[in-house]
Design a protein around this motif. Sequence first.
Motif, short mmCIF file in Angstrom:
data_model
loop_
_atom_site.label_atom_id
_atom_site.label_comp_id
_atom_site.label_asym_id
_atom_site.label_seq_id
_atom_site.Cartn_x
_atom_site.Cartn_y
_atom_site.Cartn_z
N PHE A 447 -30.07 126.20 38.37
CA PHE A 447 -31.26 125.51 37.85
C PHE A 447 -32.41 126.50 37.63
O PHE A 447 -33.15 126.39 36.65
N SER A 448 -32.54 127.47 38.52
CA SER A 448 -33.58 128.48 38.36
C SER A 448 -33.32 129.35 37.13
O SER A 448 -34.25 129.71 36.40
N GLN A 449 -32.04 129.67 36.90
CA GLN A 449 -31.68 130.43 35.70
C GLN A 449 -31.98 129.62 34.44
O GLN A 449 -32.43 130.16 33.43
N GLN A 462 -36.21 119.33 36.77
CA GLN A 462 -35.60 118.06 37.16
C GLN A 462 -34.47 118.32 38.17
O GLN A 462 -34.35 117.62 39.18
N GLY A 463 -33.65 119.32 37.88
CA GLY A 463 -32.55 119.64 38.80
C GLY A 463 -33.04 120.10 40.15
O GLY A 463 -32.52 119.66 41.20
N LEU A 464 -34.05 120.98 40.17
CA LEU A 464 -34.58 121.46 41.45
C LEU A 464 -35.27 120.33 42.22
O LEU A 464 -35.24 120.31 43.46
N LEU A 479 -43.46 118.41 43.61
CA LEU A 479 -44.04 119.47 42.78
C LEU A 479 -43.18 119.71 41.54
O LEU A 479 -43.71 119.88 40.42
N HIS A 480 -41.86 119.72 41.70
CA HIS A 480 -40.97 119.93 40.55
C HIS A 480 -41.04 118.75 39.57
O HIS A 480 -41.01 118.95 38.35
N TRP A 481 -41.12 117.53 40.10
CA TRP A 481 -41.25 116.37 39.19
C TRP A 481 -42.58 116.45 38.43
O TRP A 481 -42.64 116.10 37.24
N LYS A 482 -43.61 116.90 39.11
CA LYS A 482 -44.91 117.04 38.44
C LYS A 482 -44.83 118.09 37.33
O LYS A 482 -45.36 117.89 36.23
N THR A 483 -44.13 119.20 37.59
CA THR A 483 -43.98 120.24 36.57
C THR A 483 -43.18 119.72 35.38
O THR A 483 -43.51 119.98 34.22
N ALA A 484 -42.10 118.97 35.67
CA ALA A 484 -41.30 118.38 34.59
C ALA A 484 -42.14 117.43 33.76
O ALA A 484 -42.05 117.40 32.53
N GLU A 490 -44.25 112.10 28.48
CA GLU A 490 -43.88 110.74 28.10
C GLU A 490 -42.46 110.36 28.54
O GLU A 490 -41.97 109.29 28.22
N ASN A 491 -41.82 111.22 29.30
CA ASN A 491 -40.47 110.94 29.76
C ASN A 491 -40.51 109.89 30.88
O ASN A 491 -41.04 110.15 31.97
N ILE A 492 -39.93 108.72 30.61
CA ILE A 492 -39.97 107.62 31.57
C ILE A 492 -39.23 107.96 32.86
O ILE A 492 -39.67 107.61 33.96
N THR A 493 -38.10 108.65 32.73
CA THR A 493 -37.33 109.03 33.91
C THR A 493 -38.16 109.89 34.85
O THR A 493 -38.16 109.69 36.08
N PHE A 494 -38.88 110.85 34.29
CA PHE A 494 -39.70 111.73 35.12
C PHE A 494 -40.85 110.95 35.77
O PHE A 494 -41.19 111.19 36.94
N GLN A 495 -41.44 110.04 35.01
CA GLN A 495 -42.52 109.22 35.56
C GLN A 495 -42.04 108.42 36.76
O GLN A 495 -42.67 108.39 37.82
N HIS A 496 -40.89 107.76 36.59
CA HIS A 496 -40.35 106.93 37.67
C HIS A 496 -40.00 107.79 38.89
O HIS A 496 -40.29 107.40 40.03
N SER A 497 -39.36 108.92 38.65
CA SER A 497 -38.93 109.77 39.76
C SER A 497 -40.14 110.32 40.52
O SER A 497 -40.12 110.41 41.76
#
Length: 706
Positions: A447-449, A462-464, A479-484, A490-497
């Motif tokens: 994921f880092s790569q 998202q993976g991290l 923190l990773h979800w916030k960066t994503a 506007e990504n709903i999946t990221f908002q929910h997560s």
Amino acid sequence: MKFFSELRRRNVIRTLVAYLGIAWLVLQVVSVVFPILNLSPLTGTFITVLLIVGFPVVFYLSWYFEITSEGIKRTAEDTSEPVKPLGKMRWLGLAVIVLGSMFLGYQIYGQIKADMAKSREGTDMVKRAESIAVMPFRDLSPDQDQAYLAEGIAEELTGLLGQLPNLTVASFGSALKLSEQGLTPVDAARRLGVQTILSGSVRSIGDRLKLRLELIDSGNGHTLWTDNIQRKLSDVFAIETEIGRSVVNLLQDNYLQAGEVTNSAKTSSTDAYVIYLKGREQYRKQTTESLKQARKYFEQAIAIDPEYALAYVGLADAILMLSKDILRFGILEPEIASQLAEQNLAKAFVRQADIPLAYAIQGKVFELQQKPDETLAAYDKAISLNPNLAIAHMWRYLELKRQNRYAESLQALEKAYQLDPVSIATMFNRAVEMTKHGQLAQAKLLFSQLIRDFPESPMGHQGLAGITFQNGELAQSLLHWKTALDISPENITFQHSYLDVLFQLNITDQPMSAVMMKEYKTTSLLVSGQYNELFKQMEFQLAAQPDDPWLQFEAAWYQLLVGEQSKGIKLATKSYKGFSEVELYAMPYCSPGIEIAWAMQQSERQQEAQTIINRCDKQVSEAQHNGITNNIYTYLSARIAALNGDNSLAIEQLDKAVKKGWREWWTDKDPLFTRLKDNPEFQHISQQISQDLALQRAKAKELLNL
């Protein structure tokens, strides 16, 4: 001694000496006369091979026959016996030797012919290699405005080489990405895991096309072969097949003759081809805007040459990518997109039936149409035509996974990753599978790569976020979800997560949009302890939708956690018949089935409950057999043990889940552990979760300035 005596008696040695003498004389004549007459060297080769393979035939015949002054006579098997005719088995032996000699001669002649052709064409095998990548060619045009042509020809060569036997060809997408990063061909080859690299440059002036090619050994960086080609642009398809044939002849211990390598997906119009390559350039950018532009280019190519099959395939692909789907670029309804794509594919198949990408796209159309058998058949057809078509392997992985054919899906994913290791899709899915199998360190590295290779993509974050959540590092996950979200707001999946982790940490004072506030209102009430308001909300929703099983189960779950268990049990058992089998046993939680099983136990419906428990247990065993060992499955094992009355095993599995990172705030309220509530070990585990959540809450507020 007896054998040599027979050779002398049958005059075999004398016959063979005479044959060798005649053969030597014939070869002397050939060596002198053929060059004078300017005859092909292959004619002399043919005569030489014929004389060589004739030796065993002469030997066999001289054993049974001899030439006398009275003609050819049968040699007696024994001087004391009369001469007998040659039997059927002896004639059969002669036939076998003749056929074997002919086959041997054919093989020897074919190999010599191929070697001579390779030498004549300058393509003597310089390295035995089984893998190659074609790097994007450099644009040497004065105005640097022909990248579409340079990259397009390299991409077309990648597809052409991918269809040739015994050669693994890395995806052009990965090669392009590494080139954009500025890697040298040797470094790119090592990252791609290939033995050789084909690189070069392109320059087009008017109707003239100039290519310079270089084949490089990735092991030592040495140049194995170079070539310069200057032809008309209209000859581009012949150039591509010529390059493909030369590369195979250089790397493989066989020889492809002119005509054995063909580029079937071609057009008679140079203008159509140029427009098509411009479409491919836009397609590779993978944005909504670029895909819309690619669609226009493909339509223009078709307008110029309505018989251009590959342009129809490109158009179908672009339309499909523009469908409204979480993984696509969202301006067309999936039904409309699949219908339009199918229409263009049909036109392509009528004009050219063996384009591998066409079958891969057809598989995606079948997937949208929910035809699983046809989907896999189409992917298999694409792979049979081009075993190196990475996207077909990737899509096949996803479809096999949907069909719960897990072991097969992993094989398809590994093949896709081998061919296309610098791709967002393959890197992300491979790391996700590593995460499922408990290979968290390796997954984290991948994921880092992904983040380093594709900093503009949110998928690595998202993976991290998933890995850190699974490890119990909720602050880092947030923190990773916030960066994503910052990358794709506007990504709903990221908002929910992101909100799920906030609520997990009991951070309920963060602003939300009106839509999200509505969706998460009940969760907010639950986490903040406003139980009376929560139950009022659920009663209102149940009155409005009394037959919705999911709503019934949600209301039941809230009651079981913080309300009246009798109401929760009644609602849970009532919801049971509303779920399909797939919905009931959804993994990795086997929920809502496992909660309904507990409710049935409380309602004295033991047999029905045990059926559900056994099914969940079987699915856990299957997951463990496939190597999936994450904390969710371990927690599910603890719940199953509790339902089966094995409190000791339930505590053991729950402790393992927590050590693996299980941190759900409602664990101590889980109704399935009702019998364990007074157990000191259970209380200790619950306290440990609470303490760690408090620590993660403080870290999250510090990291994100909440």
